[in-house]
Scaffold this motif. Structure first.
Motif, PDB file in Angstrom:
ATOM      1  N   PRO A  44       0.827  -1.215   0.000  1.00  0.00           N
ATOM      2  CA  PRO A  44       0.000   0.000   0.000  1.00  0.00           C
ATOM      3  C   PRO A  44       0.856   1.258   0.000  1.00  0.00           C
ATOM      4  CG  PRO A  44      -0.010  -1.029   2.175  1.00  0.00           C
ATOM      5  CD  PRO A  44       0.675  -1.987   1.240  1.00  0.00           C
TER       6      PRO A  44
ATOM      7  N   ASP B  89     -10.551   0.437   5.624  1.00  0.00           N
ATOM      8  CA  ASP B  89     -10.677  -0.086   4.269  1.00  0.00           C
ATOM      9  C   ASP B  89     -11.307  -1.483   4.328  1.00  0.00           C
ATOM     10  OD1 ASP B  89      -9.548   0.318   1.305  1.00  0.00           O
ATOM     11  OD2 ASP B  89      -9.257  -1.792   1.883  1.00  0.00           O
TER      12      ASP B  89
ATOM     13  N   ASP C 182     -10.640  -4.115   2.873  1.00  0.00           N
ATOM     14  CA  ASP C 182      -9.632  -5.179   2.823  1.00  0.00           C
ATOM     15  C   ASP C 182      -8.484  -4.938   3.804  1.00  0.00           C
ATOM     16  OD1 ASP C 182     -10.987  -6.550   0.727  1.00  0.00           O
ATOM     17  OD2 ASP C 182     -10.150  -5.114  -0.704  1.00  0.00           O
ATOM     18  N   ILE C 183      -8.736  -4.215   4.871  1.00  0.00           N
ATOM     19  CA  ILE C 183      -7.688  -3.886   5.830  1.00  0.00           C
ATOM     20  C   ILE C 183      -7.029  -5.148   6.393  1.00  0.00           C
ATOM     21  CG2 ILE C 183      -9.345  -3.802   7.742  1.00  0.00           C
ATOM     22  CD1 ILE C 183      -7.594  -1.652   9.033  1.00  0.00           C
TER      23      ILE C 183
ATOM     24  N   ALA D  93     -12.542  -5.389   7.214  1.00  0.00           N
ATOM     25  CA  ALA D  93     -12.984  -4.309   8.100  1.00  0.00           C
ATOM     26  C   ALA D  93     -13.887  -4.803   9.224  1.00  0.00           C
ATOM     27  CB  ALA D  93     -13.705  -3.236   7.276  1.00  0.00           C
TER      28      ALA D  93
ATOM     29  N   ASN E 222      -6.161   6.961   0.636  1.00  0.00           N
ATOM     30  CA  ASN E 222      -7.492   7.356   0.162  1.00  0.00           C
ATOM     31  C   ASN E 222      -8.485   7.505   1.311  1.00  0.00           C
ATOM     32  OD1 ASN E 222      -6.651   7.256  -2.596  1.00  0.00           O
ATOM     33  ND2 ASN E 222      -6.903   5.026  -2.552  1.00  0.00           N
TER      34      ASN E 222
ATOM     35  N   ARG F 194      -8.760   6.055   4.077  1.00  0.00           N
ATOM     36  CA  ARG F 194      -9.130   4.837   4.789  1.00  0.00           C
ATOM     37  C   ARG F 194      -7.863   4.201   5.365  1.00  0.00           C
ATOM     38  NH1 ARG F 194     -14.202   2.332   3.719  1.00  0.00           N
ATOM     39  NH2 ARG F 194     -15.677   3.991   3.177  1.00  0.00           N
TER      40      ARG F 194
ATOM     41  N   VAL G 256      -5.718   1.200   5.675  1.00  0.00           N
ATOM     42  CA  VAL G 256      -5.580  -0.045   4.916  1.00  0.00           C
ATOM     43  C   VAL G 256      -4.750  -1.082   5.666  1.00  0.00           C
ATOM     44  CG1 VAL G 256      -5.847   1.130   2.710  1.00  0.00           C
ATOM     45  CG2 VAL G 256      -3.552   0.792   3.656  1.00  0.00           C
TER      46      VAL G 256
END
Length: 292
Positions: free
Chosen positions: A167, A200, A202-203, A221, A265, A267, A269
């Protein structure tokens, strides 16, 4: 000016860059400092008369020492690659804009973890070329390959890093802070909806307990939101960790954990949590020492 004094002054000007090179190669602050110190010892024995380009010479010495350490580490590795996060670069949050800009460009923990998976020569080639713009002709001499082969090493490393989908955090630290502050507020009040707004989908939430216990990983999440809690009696001291927003948490006035947030973005991640007592206390001592 005395030659030794002149040499020492020149070396001190190069030290921050050399330390940055070594840290990115080794992921260890202590080992990076050892590599830089080794370069100074070699320089003091060699003398400036035998060196055409001091900066290039020092970079070569440090890189070769790092390559040697990486190869030795690979042969004797007893700890799984992903069991521990690399060493942390920790700073207070009260910095001037210039310092914040420098820290925002610092290599993140997620990238350092991926770098640990590269072969030693790949890592050296990638760090020297992609992070410090060293030409492949110089890198070839360090890794003992042709320039074309050195180029291939860096290219292979680049593909592996790209495939790992590391990321890329938001470079605006103030923007990162707003997201993390919203996370703290939601966590304190057990506001599940509030947490889901800043996490996010998909964190990845990873907790590092040290070598005595495998790391735990939570994905997604909803699962992370269910697990997030601010420890009872806990306090947070905001930090910058490898250029990202983080915090030292204490429980009953004792250091408890270090948290590092990757924000992209608007969020979160990735959240990395260090619960290894020795590493947490080391961060606490480092920050306390700077405050005194």
């Amino acid at each position: 000016m005395d030659e030794n004094k002149w040499l020492a002054e020149r070396f001190e000007k190069e030290r921050p860059r050399l330390r940055a090179v070594a840290y990115r190669m080794l992921g260890s602050v202590d080992q990076a400092d050892d590599a830089v110190q080794d370069a100074w010892l070699r320089l003091s024995r060699t003398g400036p008369a035998q060196i055409d380009n001091l900066s290039r010479w020092l970079t070569t010495v440090v890189a070769r020492e790092c390559l040697h350490q990486l190869r030795s580490r690979r042969h004797r590795r007893e700890i799984p690659i992903d069991s521990q996060l690399p060493d942390l670069l920790v700073s207070d949050v009260d910095l001037d804009p210039e310092q914040e800009m420098m820290l925002a460009d610092a290599v993140g923990l997620a990238l350092l973890v991926v770098l640990e998976r590269l072969a030693p020569a790949e890592r050296v080639a990638f760090v020297l070329h992609d992070m410090f713009d060293l030409p492949f002709a110089d890198i070839a001499d360090i890794v003992g390959r042709t320039p074309a082969a050195a180029r291939q090493l860096a290219s292979r490393a680049r593909r592996r890093i790209s495939g790992a989908e590391v990321p890329r955090p938001d470079p605006d630290l103030a923007r990162q802070r707003r997201v993390v502050d919203a996370f703290y507020a939601a966590a304190r009040s057990a506001d599940l909806d509030g947490l889901l707004q800043v996490l996010d989908p998909d964190i990845v939430h990873r907790t590092d307990y040290g070598v005595s216990r495998p790391a735990s990983v939570i994905n997604g999440a909803a699962a992370v939101a269910e697990q997030v809690r601010i420890p009872r009696g806990g306090k947070l001291r905001p930090l910058l960790v490898n250029g990202a927003i983080g915090a030292l948490t204490t429980r009953d006035e004792q250091p408890y954990s270090v948290m590092i947030f990757t924000v992209a973005n608007d969020r979160i991640v990735r959240i990395d949590v260090i619960r290894d007592t020795s590493r947490v206390h080391r961060v606490a001592a480092e920050i306390t020492g700077r405050a005194n």
